[in-house]
Structure formats: structure tokens, C-alpha cells
Motif scaffolding. Structure first.
Motif, mmCIF file in Angstrom:
data_model
loop_
_atom_site.group_PDB
_atom_site.id
_atom_site.type_symbol
_atom_site.label_atom_id
_atom_site.label_comp_id
_atom_site.label_asym_id
_atom_site.label_seq_id
_atom_site.Cartn_x
_atom_site.Cartn_y
_atom_site.Cartn_z
ATOM 1 N N ILE A 1 -4.571 20.899 6.946
ATOM 2 C CA ILE A 1 -3.386 21.548 7.675
ATOM 3 C C ILE A 1 -3.812 22.325 8.738
ATOM 4 O O ILE A 1 -2.907 23.502 8.885
ATOM 5 N N THR A 2 -4.655 22.137 9.306
ATOM 6 C CA THR A 2 -4.955 22.663 10.275
ATOM 7 C C THR A 2 -4.083 22.779 11.763
ATOM 8 O O THR A 2 -3.409 21.711 11.756
ATOM 9 N N THR A 3 -4.351 23.673 12.549
ATOM 10 C CA THR A 3 -3.305 23.765 13.735
ATOM 11 C C THR A 3 -3.475 22.474 14.510
ATOM 12 O O THR A 3 -4.789 21.916 14.872
ATOM 13 N N GLY A 4 -2.319 21.928 14.902
ATOM 14 C CA GLY A 4 -2.439 20.528 15.491
ATOM 15 C C GLY A 4 -2.307 19.299 14.608
ATOM 16 O O GLY A 4 -2.332 18.213 14.980
ATOM 17 N N SER A 5 -2.251 19.594 13.302
ATOM 18 C CA SER A 5 -1.762 18.615 12.587
ATOM 19 C C SER A 5 -0.336 18.262 12.796
ATOM 20 O O SER A 5 0.356 19.108 13.307
ATOM 21 N N VAL A 6 0.374 17.281 11.764
ATOM 22 C CA VAL A 6 1.553 17.364 11.854
ATOM 23 C C VAL A 6 2.168 17.370 10.375
ATOM 24 O O VAL A 6 1.816 16.898 9.454
ATOM 25 N N ILE A 7 3.061 18.443 10.497
ATOM 26 C CA ILE A 7 3.749 18.832 9.006
ATOM 27 C C ILE A 7 5.365 18.738 9.281
ATOM 28 O O ILE A 7 5.913 19.369 10.029
ATOM 29 N N GLU A 8 5.830 17.802 8.444
ATOM 30 C CA GLU A 8 7.273 17.409 8.801
ATOM 31 C C GLU A 8 8.073 17.434 7.390
ATOM 32 O O GLU A 8 7.588 17.109 6.365
ATOM 33 N N ARG A 9 9.285 17.807 7.415
ATOM 34 C CA ARG A 9 10.254 17.571 6.343
ATOM 35 C C ARG A 9 10.005 18.305 5.157
ATOM 36 O O ARG A 9 10.147 17.953 3.955
ATOM 37 N N PRO A 10 9.762 19.628 5.290
ATOM 38 C CA PRO A 10 9.347 20.404 4.120
ATOM 39 C C PRO A 10 10.491 20.524 3.203
ATOM 40 O O PRO A 10 11.605 20.640 3.587
ATOM 41 N N LYS A 11 10.149 20.304 1.898
ATOM 42 C CA LYS A 11 11.289 20.764 0.993
ATOM 43 C C LYS A 11 10.928 21.335 -0.273
ATOM 44 O O LYS A 11 9.514 21.095 -0.461
#
Ligand code: DGJ
Length: 377
Positions: free
Chosen positions: A100-110
């Protein structure tokens, strides 16, 4: 003394101005939505969790582009109209070797709460840095508090070496014919529907992109995600601690190209709202119902009604929130993405009405929760 009085008076005026500037008592879909600090809420692809009179809104922190620079933000509210910025619930890592480094894609957290372990559990869609959307993983993090900080645990492609419950034995062999199929031919489509990509990804794990979670009344948690190159949804049962996948999952709407799933339950029926597959551009929403989370799911059509319904009022679903303390009061929550400047993405919240057993929502320039008192059943 008079200086103290003057100071208190000034403070009261400043606070009063701030409250009147940020105090909301209605929803204005598509408008800039300021938090208590006067900043547009930055929590896209959001998920909601309610506990003891407080709603928590988790969402993607977006900058101009859509890569994760900060992580998952959390806001809190007592009334759904006014939100306090509670900071970053899950931070990206400055370590370049972190998933989860800066510049990864993290979407739709629940986020859901596990009563047995006392942990808050966050799942999200993760794409590894520099790989576009190829990794198609789901990630999990936990915290002792709904406000975080959440500690990242792992990410993976789920259901490796596990067949879905609703696939025939005859469809379990990835053969030479599968490998030679060209995209968008009728042969490809037929093979896709009967499990082409489940077979292809059997050993390395199934793709997991747009996702949501649902905890049933008996505490069973489900992870619902777009899989198979976004062509088919998978619904999986999570383990008792909500930190892993069990061996139970089903394929839903094979080849139906559903993204952005959102689930709710009314009476003994489960409902799901999804979008079609057009990137950041809006398309007509879809809806489904089922008597079991594991299906079969029956198509109900576009739940958006009226002018603008053909593009779901320029939004894409992210969650359906049951309003606490009200029977059968559900809010459709969608994102109006702005891919040219993601931080400017807007939130489209609209009240859902049930009509002949189908969820429906219409456009409102402005509305409030009294809708649910006055709406005809
Ligand atoms: C549509 C998805 O619903 C979004 O969450 C995001 O992944 C975009 N596609 C990326 O194009």
C-alpha cells in the motif's frame, strides 16, 4: 473584565459564523459538501458504518489524480448532514516495498465490526503501484477503534484453488480452446459465461476489483466484488473473524459486467444495486433481489427513475445506507466522479422508495430525512 466579555462575545460570533457556514440540515446531491472545517468532504467510493448514534464515513482520499497519496479517510456524523473530518483511517506507506505504498490504488474501502474479536475490519480494492489495474486484489486492515488507525494486514486474490459453488464439473478444466479465444467473439462470450476466467485464475486466485461488504443478521459477513475481468460478480463468505475468505463463493450474473455493488436487506429479501462497466463515466444503474446472499439473484432493472435516470443522475453506486432508527429507510449513495480533478468528485445521495418490491430513487435538488416520514409506502 470588559476585555474578557469582549473576547467571549467575539468568540461566540466567530463560532456562530462557522456553524452557520457549515451547519447543514438537508442533502444537496452534487453540490460541494463542506465538513465542519469548511472543506469539501474527501471520501470517495465510500463505505458507512453506524455505532451508538454515530455514523462513520470511510472513503478514498483523492487528489487531482486517482492514485493513493494519503489513504482512506474517515469522517463522523450524528445526523448524516454534518460531518467531522476524523483524519486518515488507513495511511499509505512511505516504504516503497509496501503493497500500500504511495502511488498504489486503494478504492472503495468498507468497514465492519467483528463482535467475536472486537476488531473493526476494513476491506478495500487494491492495485499495486505501477501495474495499472492488473493486480486486481483485495486488501484487509484492522483497528481497535472505528476511527483507526487501521493496521494493514495483507492483500491477495481470493479463492485460489477453490471452485465456486455454482459451477458445473464440466466447466472446471481450462483447455486449449479457452486459451485461443478472441475477446468479444460469440465463442468468447459463451466461454466467459460458463467460467473461462474462473478456470484461468483458479490457481493464482480470482480477480477482485470493485467491492463491498455485507454483514447479515446472523453475523455472517460477505465480500462482494467484481471479478473475471469485471465481467462477473463473486459473492464470498468471510471467515468468522472477517479476516479471510472461506471456501464458499458463488458467481452472480455471469458475463453481466456489474461494478460498484451495494447491498441492503429489506424484510427477508436482499437487494443489490450495481453499475455497468464504463470506467469513470456514468451509466444506467442496475438492481437485483434474492432470498439468499448466495443467490439466485433476479434482475429488477434500473432503480433510478425520471429525468437523468439513464445515467443514474451522473453517479455510480457505492453504498446503500439503512437510516438508523427508521424502518425501511435506505439512502442510495453514489459518486459523481471527476476524472480530470478527482478531489472535486461529488456525492449523490438520494432516498430509496420501495415500489412493488423494487427499490427506486428519483432526483431531488435538495431533501432531508423527513422524506421517510412522508413517503407513501
Ligand atoms: C470504475 C470503478 O467503479 C471505480 O471504482 C474505478 O475503479 C474506475 N472504474 C477506474 O476506471
Amino acid at each position: 473584565m470588559k476585555y474578557i466579555i469582549a473576547f467571549c462575545f467575539g468568540l461566540a460570533i466567530i463560532l456562530g459564523f462557522k456553524m452557520s457556514k457549515t451547519g447543514h440540515d438537508t442533502f444537496k446531491p452534487g453540490a460541494i459538501w463542506e465538513d465542519f472545517d469548511g472543506n469539501h468532504i474527501n471520501a470517495h467510493g465510500g463505505g458507512f458504518y453506524y455505532e451508538d448514534g454515530t455514523y462513520f464515513w470511510y472513503g478514498e482520499h483523492k487528489d487531482q489524480n486517482s492514485l493513493a497519496q494519503v489513504g482512506v479517510r474517515v469522517y463522523s456524523s450524528k445526523d448524516l448532514y454534518n460531518w467531522s473530518n476524523e483524519g486518515v483511517a488507513l495511511s499509505v506507506s512511505s516504504n516503497p516495498d509496501s503493497e500500500i505504498t504511495t502511488g498504489s490504488v486503494i478504492e472503495r474501502p468498507k468497514v465492519i465490526f467483528n463482535k467475536k474479536t472486537g476488531k473493526y475490519v476494513m476491506w478495500f480494492h487494491l492495485e499495486l503501484k505501477g501495474q495499472g489495474y492488473a493486480a486486481a486484489r483485495t486488501g484487509v486492515a484492522t483497528s481497535d477503534s472505528p476511527l483507526g488507525p487501521f493496521e494493514y494486514i495483507k492483500s491477495f486474490r481470493p479463492n485460489a484453488n477453490v471452485w465456486p459453488k455454482n459451477i458445473d464439473d464440466s466447466e472446471k478444466v481450462y483447455n486449449e480452446e479457452d486459451k485461443s479465444l478472441e475477446w468479444w467473439t460469440s465463442e468468447w462470450k459463451a466461454s466467459l459465461v460458463d467460467g473461462l476466467y474462473v478456470r484461468r485464475d483458479f490457481e493464482k486466485g480470482q480477480m477482485s476489483r470493485d467491492m463491498t461488504l455485507y454483514v447479515d443478521d446472523d453475523g455472517t459477513a460477505y465480500h462482494i466484488h467484481s471479478s473475471e475481468e469485471n465481467q462477473t460478480l463473486h459473492i464470498s463468505v468471510l471467515t468468522d473473524d472477517y479476516l479471510d475468505f472461506t471456501d464458499t463463493y458463488v458467481r452472480v450474473q455471469e458475463g453481466g459486467q456489474n461494478e460498484a455493488p451495494a447491498i441492503f436487506k429489506s424484510g427477508d429479501t436482499y437487494y443489490m444495486i450495481t453499475s455497468g462497466l464504463t470506467g469513470w463515466s456514468p451509466n444506467p444503474a442496475r438492481s437485483f433481489k434474492s432470498k439468499s446472499m448466495l443467490g439466485p439473484w433476479e434482475k429488477l432493472g434500473n432503480p433510478a427513475k425520471g429525468k437523468g435516470a439513464e445515467l443514474t443522475f451522473r453517479s455510480q453506486s457505492t453504498f446503500v445506507l439503512p437510516v438508523a432508527g427508521k424502518d425501511d429507510a435506505y439512502i442510495y449513495m453514489g459518486d459523481r466522479w471527476n476524472p480530470k480533478n478527482h478531489i472535486d468528485g461529488r456525492y449523490i445521495w438520494l432516498p430509496i422508495s420501495m415500489s412493488n418490491g423494487k427499490p427506486e430513487f428519483q432526483w431531488h435538488d435538495e431533501w432531508d430525512l423527513s422524506f421517510f416520514e412522508t413517503a407513501s409506502p
